[in-house]
Design an enzyme around this catalytic site. Structure first.
Site, PDB file in Angstrom:
ATOM      1  N   PRO A  71       0.228  -9.038   4.915  1.00  0.00           N
ATOM      2  CA  PRO A  71      -0.525  -9.500   3.751  1.00  0.00           C
ATOM      3  C   PRO A  71      -1.213  -8.316   3.075  1.00  0.00           C
ATOM      4  O   PRO A  71      -1.706  -7.419   3.760  1.00  0.00           O
ATOM      5  CB  PRO A  71      -1.554 -10.470   4.344  1.00  0.00           C
ATOM      6  CG  PRO A  71      -1.589 -10.184   5.808  1.00  0.00           C
ATOM      7  CD  PRO A  71      -0.298  -9.528   6.188  1.00  0.00           C
ATOM      8  N   GLY A  75      -6.712  -5.270   5.103  1.00  0.00           N
ATOM      9  CA  GLY A  75      -7.195  -4.333   6.112  1.00  0.00           C
ATOM     10  C   GLY A  75      -6.140  -3.930   7.121  1.00  0.00           C
ATOM     11  O   GLY A  75      -6.450  -3.311   8.138  1.00  0.00           O
ATOM     12  N   LEU A  76      -4.862  -4.278   6.858  1.00  0.00           N
ATOM     13  CA  LEU A  76      -3.815  -4.004   7.847  1.00  0.00           C
ATOM     14  C   LEU A  76      -2.882  -2.879   7.393  1.00  0.00           C
ATOM     15  O   LEU A  76      -1.780  -2.710   7.916  1.00  0.00           O
ATOM     16  CB  LEU A  76      -3.016  -5.285   8.136  1.00  0.00           C
ATOM     17  CG  LEU A  76      -3.874  -6.448   8.659  1.00  0.00           C
ATOM     18  CD1 LEU A  76      -3.034  -7.689   8.857  1.00  0.00           C
ATOM     19  CD2 LEU A  76      -4.595  -6.072   9.955  1.00  0.00           C
ATOM     20  N   GLY A  77      -3.337  -2.124   6.408  1.00  0.00           N
ATOM     21  CA  GLY A  77      -2.592  -0.917   6.012  1.00  0.00           C
ATOM     22  C   GLY A  77      -1.321  -1.186   5.236  1.00  0.00           C
ATOM     23  O   GLY A  77      -0.366  -0.405   5.327  1.00  0.00           O
ATOM     24  N   SER A  78      -1.297  -2.275   4.445  1.00  0.00           N
ATOM     25  CA  SER A  78      -0.039  -2.572   3.746  1.00  0.00           C
ATOM     26  C   SER A  78       0.270  -1.537   2.670  1.00  0.00           C
ATOM     27  O   SER A  78       1.428  -1.158   2.486  1.00  0.00           O
ATOM     28  CB  SER A  78      -0.030  -3.992   3.175  1.00  0.00           C
ATOM     29  OG  SER A  78      -0.829  -4.065   2.032  1.00  0.00           O
ATOM     30  N   SER A  79      -0.747  -1.020   1.978  1.00  0.00           N
ATOM     31  CA  SER A  79      -0.431  -0.042   0.921  1.00  0.00           C
ATOM     32  C   SER A  79       0.087   1.254   1.545  1.00  0.00           C
ATOM     33  O   SER A  79       1.003   1.889   1.019  1.00  0.00           O
ATOM     34  CB  SER A  79      -1.616   0.202  -0.013  1.00  0.00           C
ATOM     35  OG  SER A  79      -2.698   0.727   0.695  1.00  0.00           O
ATOM     36  N   ALA A  80      -0.462   1.642   2.702  1.00  0.00           N
ATOM     37  CA  ALA A  80       0.044   2.841   3.385  1.00  0.00           C
ATOM     38  C   ALA A  80       1.481   2.613   3.838  1.00  0.00           C
ATOM     39  O   ALA A  80       2.334   3.499   3.691  1.00  0.00           O
ATOM     40  CB  ALA A  80      -0.833   3.181   4.584  1.00  0.00           C
ATOM     41  N   ALA A  81       1.768   1.418   4.377  1.00  0.00           N
ATOM     42  CA  ALA A  81       3.130   1.136   4.851  1.00  0.00           C
ATOM     43  C   ALA A  81       4.118   1.146   3.681  1.00  0.00           C
ATOM     44  O   ALA A  81       5.222   1.686   3.786  1.00  0.00           O
ATOM     45  CB  ALA A  81       3.162  -0.203   5.582  1.00  0.00           C
ATOM     46  N   ASP A 123      -4.315   5.655   7.978  1.00  0.00           N
ATOM     47  CA  ASP A 123      -3.321   4.601   7.715  1.00  0.00           C
ATOM     48  C   ASP A 123      -1.922   5.195   7.547  1.00  0.00           C
ATOM     49  O   ASP A 123      -0.943   4.709   8.112  1.00  0.00           O
ATOM     50  CB  ASP A 123      -3.674   3.822   6.440  1.00  0.00           C
ATOM     51  CG  ASP A 123      -4.939   2.996   6.587  1.00  0.00           C
ATOM     52  OD1 ASP A 123      -5.730   3.288   7.499  1.00  0.00           O
ATOM     53  OD2 ASP A 123      -5.144   2.060   5.785  1.00  0.00           O
TER      54      ASP A 123
HETATM   55  C1  MEV Z   1      -9.246   1.547   5.659  1.00  0.00           C
HETATM   56  O1  MEV Z   1      -8.168   0.976   6.425  1.00  0.00           O
HETATM   57  C2  MEV Z   1     -10.116   2.383   6.524  1.00  0.00           C
HETATM   58  C3  MEV Z   1     -11.238   3.174   5.853  1.00  0.00           C
HETATM   59  O2  MEV Z   1     -11.781   4.004   6.882  1.00  0.00           O
HETATM   60  C4  MEV Z   1     -10.762   4.011   4.703  1.00  0.00           C
HETATM   61  C5  MEV Z   1      -9.888   5.172   5.101  1.00  0.00           C
HETATM   62  O3  MEV Z   1      -9.782   5.506   6.291  1.00  0.00           O
HETATM   63  O4  MEV Z   1      -9.328   5.773   4.173  1.00  0.00           O
HETATM   64  C6  MEV Z   1     -12.323   2.239   5.378  1.00  0.00           C
END
Ligand code: MEV
Length: 303
Positions: A71, A75-81, A123
């Site tokens: 999703p 907070g699960l890193g989807s944009s990085a993935a 991420d």
């Molecule tokens: C986001 O997944 C984690 C944060 O520490 C931001 C980052 O590491 O860039 C809030």
């Protein structure tokens, strides 16, 4: 045509503190993002700033299709993935010859530019390499042994903006450095102490993850009441060893570390509080090339 995928991640320790050069521990998780890149003579305009930056950085143009098991804004890193899988697929499709470390570095620079200069490398590194990584100051300090952790993620379904949450902590630190700096120091201490009990999940969750959660609350990223509800549900009703916000907070997700036998009970407790539960474990592969017929699994969502 090249099809690549990359996993999402959870922060076990250290989110936000990593933005200020502190250590963090993050783990790649099973759900992935699948990206198909194709050379085309007339590529359609790409709408996502992440994808736009990927093509710009690689100096080529192509079409891109995405299928995500993660999703977004949770907070699960989807944009990085998405970024890691897209760069890897462009690299492959256009024969550019970059290796994994270069993909990780480029993915970090894409995230940094979209998030206006404030993004740790966590991420993007975790998504590229998989496993559990100790990250500090923009570098992988250590690859931790791949633990057989059973995790239940609780998505509050309240979307958040990482950039906004990072900015909020930055403002708090600028106005109240004498309050915020000790909290960041304490998060660092928790992260480093956790390394001493990494094989003892009861201590890892029940002591250090729980303390890290309270410190994130003190930083003001607890924000949405749904986060507290899911953390409490996972700990009390579900019997998790420990539970905390994971990622930027203000919505997004919590992660609970739990005994194998309690996974379904914890997932049920989370769903009972209107969260969406994902039962998962470690991903050790990171970015990987998929077979071409993976295109049958990719939808036609252009981002
Ligand atoms: C986001 O997944 C984690 C944060 O520490 C931001 C980052 O590491 O860039 C809030």
């Amino acid at each position: 045509m090249a099809v690549w995928s990359a996993p999402g991640k959870v922060f076990l320790f250290g989110e936000h503190a990593v933005v200020y050069g502190k250590p963090g521990i993050a783990m790649a998780i099973k759900p992935r993002v699948y990206v198909t890149v194709r050379k085309t003579r007339h590529p359609p305009r790409v709408k996502s700033p992440y994808l736009e930056k990927c093509f710009e950085l690689m100096g080529v143009n192509g079409s891109v299709y995405i299928h995500s098991q993660l999703p977004s804004s949770s907070g699960l890193g989807s944009s990085a993935a998405v970024t890691v899988a897209t760069l890897s697929a462009i690299n492959d499709e256009f024969d550019l010859g970059y290796g994994r470390p270069e993909i990780a570095t480029m993915a970090h620079s894409v995230e940094k530019s979209v998030q206006k200069g404030r993004a740790s490398a966590t991420d993007t590194y975790v998504s590229t390499f998989g496993g559990v990584l100790l990250i500090q100051g923009g570098d992988i300090k250590r690859r931790l042994p791949p633990e057989d952790f059973h995790l239940v993620i609780g998505n509050t379904m309240v979307s958040h903006s990482t950039a906004r949450m990072v900015e909020q902590v930055g403002k708090f630190r600028a106005t109240d450095p004498d309050i915020v700096n000790p909290i960041l120091d304490a998060i660092e201490a928790v992260t480093m102490r956790s390394l001493h009990v990494f094989q003892d999940q009861r201590a890892l969750g029940g002591r250090y993850m729980d303390i890290n959660h309270e410190l994130l609350e003190a930083l003001g990223v607890g924000g949405h009441p749904a986060l507290t509800r899911l953390v409490t549900a996972a700990r009390a009703a579900g019997g998790a060893y420990g539970a905390k916000i994971t990622g930027a907070g203000g919505g997004g997700s919590i992660v609970a570390l739990c005994p194998k036998r309690s996974k379904s009970k914890i997932a049920g407790a989370i769903e009972g509080c209107d969260g969406r539960a994902i039962i998962t474990t470690i991903d050790n592969e990171g970015a990987r090339k998929e077979k071409e017929d993976e295109r049958n699994r990719t939808d036609k969502t252009r981002r």
